[in-house]
Scaffold this motif. Structure first.
Motif, PDB file in Angstrom:
ATOM      1  N   GLU A 136       8.180   8.768 -11.069  1.00  0.00           N
ATOM      2  CA  GLU A 136       7.890   9.663  -9.955  1.00  0.00           C
ATOM      3  C   GLU A 136       7.516  11.037 -10.517  1.00  0.00           C
ATOM      4  O   GLU A 136       8.190  11.564 -11.408  1.00  0.00           O
ATOM      5  N   VAL A 137       6.436  11.588 -10.004  1.00  0.00           N
ATOM      6  CA  VAL A 137       5.960  12.902 -10.436  1.00  0.00           C
ATOM      7  C   VAL A 137       6.641  13.952  -9.576  1.00  0.00           C
ATOM      8  O   VAL A 137       6.430  14.019  -8.351  1.00  0.00           O
ATOM      9  N   LEU A 138       7.493  14.729 -10.198  1.00  0.00           N
ATOM     10  CA  LEU A 138       8.201  15.774  -9.478  1.00  0.00           C
ATOM     11  C   LEU A 138       7.395  17.075  -9.413  1.00  0.00           C
ATOM     12  O   LEU A 138       7.519  17.834  -8.454  1.00  0.00           O
ATOM     13  N   GLN A 139       6.587  17.380 -10.442  1.00  0.00           N
ATOM     14  CA  GLN A 139       5.719  18.565 -10.438  1.00  0.00           C
ATOM     15  C   GLN A 139       4.445  18.230 -11.203  1.00  0.00           C
ATOM     16  O   GLN A 139       4.497  17.813 -12.369  1.00  0.00           O
ATOM     17  N   SER A 140       3.331  18.358 -10.527  1.00  0.00           N
ATOM     18  CA  SER A 140       2.062  17.997 -11.155  1.00  0.00           C
ATOM     19  C   SER A 140       1.493  19.204 -11.919  1.00  0.00           C
ATOM     20  O   SER A 140       2.026  20.319 -11.866  1.00  0.00           O
ATOM     21  N   LEU A 141       0.407  18.931 -12.655  1.00  0.00           N
ATOM     22  CA  LEU A 141      -0.270  20.007 -13.378  1.00  0.00           C
ATOM     23  C   LEU A 141      -1.034  20.899 -12.405  1.00  0.00           C
ATOM     24  O   LEU A 141      -1.516  20.426 -11.350  1.00  0.00           O
ATOM     25  N   ALA A 142      -1.162  22.172 -12.731  1.00  0.00           N
ATOM     26  CA  ALA A 142      -1.918  23.129 -11.896  1.00  0.00           C
ATOM     27  C   ALA A 142      -3.080  23.701 -12.705  1.00  0.00           C
ATOM     28  O   ALA A 142      -3.004  23.879 -13.935  1.00  0.00           O
ATOM     29  N   ASP A 143      -4.186  23.956 -12.016  1.00  0.00           N
ATOM     30  CA  ASP A 143      -5.355  24.538 -12.678  1.00  0.00           C
ATOM     31  C   ASP A 143      -5.037  25.959 -13.150  1.00  0.00           C
ATOM     32  O   ASP A 143      -4.267  26.691 -12.497  1.00  0.00           O
ATOM     33  N   LEU A 144      -5.624  26.313 -14.281  1.00  0.00           N
ATOM     34  CA  LEU A 144      -5.374  27.642 -14.861  1.00  0.00           C
ATOM     35  C   LEU A 144      -6.707  28.354 -15.077  1.00  0.00           C
ATOM     36  O   LEU A 144      -7.732  27.732 -15.435  1.00  0.00           O
ATOM     37  N   THR A 145      -6.674  29.667 -14.834  1.00  0.00           N
ATOM     38  CA  THR A 145      -7.814  30.546 -15.176  1.00  0.00           C
ATOM     39  C   THR A 145      -7.293  31.604 -16.124  1.00  0.00           C
ATOM     40  O   THR A 145      -6.395  32.392 -15.758  1.00  0.00           O
ATOM     41  N   VAL A 146      -7.770  31.610 -17.370  1.00  0.00           N
ATOM     42  CA  VAL A 146      -7.209  32.462 -18.422  1.00  0.00           C
ATOM     43  C   VAL A 146      -8.329  33.262 -19.074  1.00  0.00           C
ATOM     44  O   VAL A 146      -9.447  32.764 -19.286  1.00  0.00           O
ATOM     45  N   LYS A 147      -7.992  34.514 -19.407  1.00  0.00           N
ATOM     46  CA  LYS A 147      -8.951  35.374 -20.115  1.00  0.00           C
ATOM     47  C   LYS A 147      -8.908  35.099 -21.598  1.00  0.00           C
ATOM     48  O   LYS A 147      -7.983  34.443 -22.090  1.00  0.00           O
ATOM     49  N   SER A 148      -9.802  35.614 -22.258  1.00  0.00           N
ATOM     50  CA  SER A 148      -9.885  35.438 -23.704  1.00  0.00           C
ATOM     51  C   SER A 148      -8.655  36.046 -24.370  1.00  0.00           C
ATOM     52  O   SER A 148      -8.173  37.118 -23.959  1.00  0.00           O
ATOM     53  N   ALA A 149      -8.163  35.341 -25.402  1.00  0.00           N
ATOM     54  CA  ALA A 149      -7.026  35.756 -26.238  1.00  0.00           C
ATOM     55  C   ALA A 149      -5.689  35.688 -25.499  1.00  0.00           C
ATOM     56  O   ALA A 149      -4.660  36.038 -26.071  1.00  0.00           O
ATOM     57  N   GLU A 150      -5.702  35.253 -24.230  1.00  0.00           N
ATOM     58  CA  GLU A 150      -4.414  35.052 -23.530  1.00  0.00           C
ATOM     59  C   GLU A 150      -3.864  33.643 -23.810  1.00  0.00           C
ATOM     60  O   GLU A 150      -4.527  32.823 -24.449  1.00  0.00           O
ATOM     61  N   ALA A 175      -2.443  29.947 -22.438  1.00  0.00           N
ATOM     62  CA  ALA A 175      -2.520  28.991 -21.316  1.00  0.00           C
ATOM     63  C   ALA A 175      -1.414  27.940 -21.505  1.00  0.00           C
ATOM     64  O   ALA A 175      -1.250  27.417 -22.613  1.00  0.00           O
ATOM     65  N   MET A 176      -0.690  27.676 -20.435  1.00  0.00           N
ATOM     66  CA  MET A 176       0.391  26.686 -20.524  1.00  0.00           C
ATOM     67  C   MET A 176       0.322  25.730 -19.326  1.00  0.00           C
ATOM     68  O   MET A 176       0.424  26.139 -18.172  1.00  0.00           O
ATOM     69  N   PHE A 177       0.082  24.452 -19.660  1.00  0.00           N
ATOM     70  CA  PHE A 177       0.124  23.392 -18.646  1.00  0.00           C
ATOM     71  C   PHE A 177       1.542  22.810 -18.632  1.00  0.00           C
ATOM     72  O   PHE A 177       2.101  22.493 -19.702  1.00  0.00           O
TER      73      PHE A 177
END
Length: 1236
Positions: free
Chosen positions: A528-542, A544-546
């Protein structure tokens, strides 16, 4: 052989009655009168008749191949006890130890085959002709094996047997279920409480059959290849609702024997040899030789057991080696059984302890012995240790009786006990029976997924009780590492840490008084999936965490980017902590943008999200640019302006904004602006970015949202609709609409609120009422609102609940349904027949259904309809409980069909119908009186007894019955008569002699008639005889005569009782009883006494109330006898005093009382004088002088140093005097010496 005296006959009668305790007569035994000699049987017999107790030994072979033989003894009596190994027929010789002349005769009786039968031969001597006698035989059997009258539920019970080791044996029990409300349950038990049902397998096999015609259940227990460990006591117990019955039987196991004695060695092979068992071969003990041996004549057969019985114990080993016996221990056991131990006559005990006692745990038991000496002291031992009196052990002595009372027995009191008097001992063994441990809380069923923890829980009635867990037919032990066992007081657990598919099945728990079972169903686990992945918008050099969350902590997975597996590096890291999986990308670059997917290992599931790279552009040309809202239409938007958020999740909407100069951003929900920078719903502003955040979305957050951006160059506006989706509400109105034998139909209503997403289906759970453990019924979503639950146990209350499932998740459970019970209707009634038909009625009879079930049986409904019609009419408005019914008000002459339903809580059963229609018309039947057999002869009753005669008859239409006495109608004041449709009752409350006579029952139907006559005789005590007189006196004898009584009590006189009394004492003694003649001779009268006599008459009722006394007396005259006493010279016992024991010098400590003693004899009794230092001791209270049968004692109370000196004792009488003296030294105490 001398004639028996009256004393011999009396002692013989008491001897028989005392030895037949615990036995009852065997009925219907035929007596065979054809004698045959013992030599005709071919049996091995040894016989001796030189001692008063002679014996006849018959070996086993005769019992296998020959009929039973019985010894016709010419003395008092003998017993026969049948056993497999050896039979001894013992008889008692006469007092002189002589056997009668003549040849021993034998009788065959092929009927008696049961173990334990006893034959008693009685001898009747003919008193007129010497040496002539006759015998008759009676047969008895032990009461526990009574088979002539079977009571209870058993038609046939298992019998005790003796079986050869290695053979198969089958025990059979039959139960009549005609009157049982439900199917009987049979248990086979060994010992106290061991249930053999759990031991079924290759060695123990159980079988159950049912005969539908006779309604008889047959239960069989078969033992394959019996071993010595199977010996012992067994019990079969049958129960049916509130009825219970049991039967006990014994199994004795004997070592296997070969038919030929030459193969006796095989009986003594080592049982524990295993593969080395082999054949017994002693050829290695012989010297090898090539010479041809001469043929030896066959040696005569030798019975090694007779040799062993006659040999000394020191010779056993030698004899065993000579005859090739290797199992010495088995030989000694069998030899010990064969030897008969004579009971030891005790000099200390009149009555010993019983061999064993049995008591329930917690109860009191009393051990009692009777001793010879009432003043003797006894010791009680338990397992060899002396018992001290306490509140638990009470020891009492009452005359010759000694008792030991054990209060509140427990398992520690299950031991061997002894009662000891000096060197004499008697032993017993006390068995403490534990009450059966019952199961108070049953096992629940479990429906789990692979890897889940399972805890089977059961409650029992006793703390510390032993329970046995089984999986299918395998017993679970602590050696099985996948199982854990736990107990706390009365509660026991079986724990499976991680369930697998192999663990699926039925689990059982057993105690010595009950059992329970629970089913474990293991299904493949769904992720059972309790929390799915969310789309991310990230700037350069920042960074990103899925992040995603799944239901199983142990699930691993892989990350993919655009279909290619992501490999870890210094910049890209993948972590797994519990249920959370993370993909972290540091210093994001433009090439990192793309679609990222997480795929769990082993599941057909994938989670995807998109990484958007935000590129920053720098324009160095100052200019004005109208504001612009750049909405990302991908990700969570289902349409261009709608965003769906799961309730409880976080919404973060990053909106890119462009424009020169930097525009002003305004968020609004409807007409309400959102200005908060902190809180659950807030707006975060960054350069060229406006973030709208909702923490833990709720239902009321749903609505239309507007973002407006303005600057001097212009304005831009965007509308958004945020939709909150949640799990649905619970389903409503869950209820059971119908039940079956092992199923139930459940319906419910859909939830009022579907959570914003369509309901995909439902999940169902059930549990037993009172339990807290729910069992899943389905793992796949069920789309309908009507579900049939199966695999339920009939008679158990269940509750159900339902979950609704949508795209978001599973709802909370619904309210529990009302408890319901799976119950099936009964089967149809059986054997429906027509019992009677009249012009307007029809009487039906039937039997109960074969299968009733847990719902029981409430009653029956009878319906009828005319032939050719289809409409049925109910004959009864209320349920009837009896199995017969009279249907009334039927049309005369019509053909009617009938059917019967059985009804219980589950509804009606299938109908039982008649094969043919019934014509409603009276059937003429001749009157017939069915006179009971006991009334066909004379019916005798005593005065004052009740006469109650029930005479059944038959006839149609209803006959008219009336009674006649001696041809005249009976007087209703003296005799009561009651007539019914099927019988007539004649009743006399208190019978008198005037009620005697011939009573005739007359049965009439129109001009047809039947009669039956009963001869009733009411009898009473007879009157006394008349004219009793002494007709002659001679020697020590007197002859009496009398006449029969005038009133014989309405029955014949069966005898007379004669008594005598002498004139001195007036005490009456019985001379003869049951004397059938009217005269007798009284012998053994005492010379010089005068006797009077009285006579009672006797009939069937008893002795007459009053006797008749003799008119004259009988005087036994003395004939020339004179007593001369012998001369007697009195012995002179006079003698002068003489001391037989002198005084002894003594040394005593001051302050401690002492005594000096001596002994003297003399006649007349001498006078005693005590002196100290030649001075007579007077009445000084310091001294106490005693004389006990010549033993003289002087007690000195707390002597001091002044009491030391010479003491003299002097004895004086008329014939002389004597004296003795001694020296008494009084020492000071040790402390006084030290102080001095």
């Amino acid at each position: 052989m001398p004639e028996p005296t009256q004393e011999d006959i009396s002692s013989h009668t008491s001897d028989i009655s005392s030895q037949l305790e615990g036995f009852r007569p065997v009925p219907l035994i035929r007596h065979w009168s054809t004698p045959c000699n013992l030599s005709d049987t071919g049996a091995a017999v040894s016989h001796t008749s030189r001692t008063p107790d002679t014996a006849l030994n018959i070996e086993d072979d005769m019992w296998e191949n020959q009929p039973r033989y019985f010894h016709h003894v010419t003395e008092k009596l003998f017993f026969r006890a049948v056993s497999k190994s050896n039979v001894q027929l013992a008889r008692r010789a006469d007092a002189a130890g002589r056997c009668p002349p003549g040849k021993l005769q034998w009788k065959m009786d092929p009927q008696l085959r049961r173990p334990g039968i006893i034959q008693v031969n009685r001898l009747r001597w003919c008193l007129q002709k010497r040496h002539e006698f006759s015998t008759d035989s009676c047969f008895y059997e032990p009461e526990p094996y009574e088979k002539t009258e079977i009571t209870g539920m058993f038609l046939e019970k298992p019998e005790s047997v003796v079986v050869i080791a290695g053979k198969d044996i089958t025990f059979t029990a039959k139960v009549d279920s005609t009157h049982l409300p439900r199917k009987p349950v049979m248990k086979w038990l060994k010992g106290k409480w061991l249930d053999l049902g759990s031991k079924a397998g290759k060695h123990l096999q159980f079988k159950e059959t049912y005969d539908r015609n006779t309604k008889i259940y047959t239960y069989e227990m078969k033992m394959i290849k019996v071993v010595p460990g199977d010996a012992g006591g067994y019990r079969c117990e049958v129960t049916s609702k509130d009825k219970c019955d049991s039967s006990t039987f014994e199994i004795s196991v004997e070592a296997a024997e070969q038919e030929a004695e030459t193969d006796i060695l095989s009986a003594f092979k080592r049982a524990d040899a295993g593969e080395d068992e082999g054949e017994l071969d002693f050829s290695a003990l012989l010297k090898a030789t090539k010479k041809k041996k001469k043929e030896q004549p066959p040696e005569p057969e030798v019975d090694v057991w007779e040799i062993l019985k006659a040999a000394k114990p020191c010779d056993y080993e030698k004899i065993a080696f000579q005859y090739g016996i290797t199992d010495l221990r088995g030989m000694l056991k069998r030899l010990k059984k064969m030897k008969t131990v004579e009971p030891k006559v005790s000099d200390a005990f009149l009555k010993r302890l019983e061999s064993a006692y049995s008591v329930d745990k917690g109860k009191k038991i009393v051990l009692r012995v009777e001793v010879v000496d009432p003043s003797v002291e006894v010791k009680w031992l338990k397992n060899g240790q002396e018992i001290k009196p306490s509140a638990k052990y009470l020891m009492e002595a009452d005359g010759n009786i000694r008792t030991l009372t054990i209060n509140k027995t427990n398992l520690a009191d299950d031991a061997a006990y002894e009662c000891v008097i000096g060197t004499e001992k008697c032993f017993t063994e006390v068995f403490v029976k534990e009450p059966p441990v019952t199961i108070t809380k049953l096992l629940d069923d479990y429906h789990v997924a692979v890897g889940e923890r399972v805890e089977f829980e059961v409650d029992v009635s006793e703390e510390g009780a032993h329970v046995k867990w089984m999986f299918e037919e395998k017993e679970l032990t602590r050696d099985d590492k996948q199982y854990r066992f736990k107990k706390d007081g009365k509660r026991h657990w079986l724990i499976i840490q991680e369930a697998t598919l192999e663990d699926m099945g039925m689990y059982y728990v057993y105690t010595n008084g009950g059992q329970s079972k629970g089913e474990l169903i293991v299904a493949e686990k769904e992720l059972e999936v309790l929390q799915s992945l969310a789309d991310l918008t990230v700037k350069s050099a920042e960074q990103a965490m899925f992040k995603c969350e799944v239901s199983d902590e142990k699930v691993t997975g892989k990350w993919f980017k655009d279909g290619v597996e992501v490999q870890p590096s210094e910049r890209i890291k993948m972590t797994h902590a519990g249920r959370f999986h993370r993909l972290i990308i540091d210093e994001v670059k433009p090439e990192d943008a793309g679609d990222y997917t997480f795929v769990p290992d082993g599941f057909a599931l994938s989670l995807s999200a998109k990484l958007n790279f935000l590129e920053i552009k720098i324009d160095y040309v100052p200019r004005q640019e109208p504001p612009k809202i750049h909405l990302d239409t991908t990700g969570s938007m289902v349409s261009q302006n709608t965003i769906i958020v799961v309730a409880g999740n976080k919404l973060r909407l990053d909106v890119e904004i462009t424009g020169e100069p930097a525009p002003t951003v305004t968020w609004m929900k409807g007409d309400t602006p959102i200005t908060e920078a902190e809180g659950r719903v807030r707006v975060e502003s960054r350069k060229d970015l406006s973030c709208f955040v909702i923490e833990g979305a709720e239902r009321h957050d749903e609505g239309n949202y507007t973002i407006t951006v303005t600057n001097p160059a212009g304005e831009d506006k965007a509308n958004l609709h945020i939709k909150i989706v949640d799990v649905p509400d619970p389903p409503e109105n869950v209820k059971c609409t119908s039940v079956g034998e092992d199923c139930a139909t459940i319906i419910w209503e859909p939830p009022k609120f579907d959570g914003g997403a369509p309901v995909k289906g439902y999940l169902m759970e059930r549990k037993k009422k009172g339990s807290s453990r729910w069992t899943k019924l389905n793992f796949e979503v069920f789309e309908g609102t009507t579900y049939e639950a199966k695999r339920m146990i009939e008679g158990i209350l269940y509750e159900m609940r339902v979950f609704a499932v949508n795209g978001v998740g599973i709802s909370a459970p619904s309210l529990n349904s009302k408890p319901f019970m799976p119950i099936a209707p009964t089967s149809e009634p059986t054997k429906l027949v027509v019992a009677d038909v009249s012009d307007t009625t029809c009487t039906l009879k039937w039997l109960a259904p074969e299968k009733v079930g847990a719902g029981g049986l409430d009653g029956y409904i009878v319906e009828y309809c005319k032939e050719g019609e289809t409409e049925w009419h109910a004959a009864n408005t209320d349920l009837i409980e009896k199995q017969n019914f009279v249907v009334r008000n039927l049309p005369t002459g019509e053909k009617m069909n009938f059917r019967v339903f059985a009804v219980n809580i589950a509804g009606r059963s299938p109908p039982a119908s008649l094969a043919q229609p019934v014509t409603v018309r009276e059937i003429m039947e001749y009157p017939k009186i069915r006179l009971p057999r006991q009334l066909r002869t004379r019916y005798i009753r005593r005065v004052g007894e009740t006469v109650n005669l029930v005479i059944p008859f038959q006839g149609k239409p209803r006959p008219v019955a009336h009674w006649l006495k001696d041809g005249e109608p009976v007087d209703p004041k003296k005799v009561s008569v009651r007539n019914s449709n099927v019988d007539s009752i004649l009743f006399i409350r208190s019978a008198e002699r005037e009620h005697s006579g011939k009573y005739t029952l007359v049965l009439q139907i129109e001009n047809m008639e039947d009669r039956a006559t009963i001869d009733i005789r009411v009898v009473d005590l007879p009157g006394p005889p008349s004219e009793v007189k002494v007709t002659d006196v001679w020697g020590f004898n007197a002859a009496l005569e009398w006449k029969p009584p005038k009133d014989d009590g309405n029955t014949e006189i069966t005898g007379y009782t004669i008594q005598k009394a002498d004139q001195k004492t007036k005490e009456w003694f019985t001379v003869y009883e049951h004397n059938r003649r009217t005269h007798c001779t009284v012998s053994d009268l005492i010379m010089g006494n005068e006797y009077m006599f009285r006579v009672y008459s006797e009939n069937l009722v008893g002795l007459s109330t009053d006797p008749s006394f003799s008119k004259n007396t009988a005087f036994i005259a003395k004939v020339g006898l004179e007593y001369k006493p012998p001369d007697y010279k009195e012995k002179d016992m006079s003698c002068s005093p003489k001391f037989t024991a002198p005084l002894v010098d003594r040394s005593v400590v001051a302050g401690y009382s002492t005594a000096i003693s001596c002994a003297v004899r003399g006649y007349p009794k001498p006078k005693i004088i005590w002196m100290k230092n030649k001075m007579i001791i007077g009445d000084d209270p310091k001294y106490l002088m005693q004389n006990n049968q010549g033993v003289l004692t002087l007690n000195i109370r707390k002597p001091s140093s002044f009491d030391g000196g010479k003491y003299t004792c002097k004895a004086v009488n008329d014939l002389g005097e004597d004296e003795v003296e001694c020296k008494l030294e009084v020492r000071r105490k040790e402390r006084e010496r030290r102080g001095g």
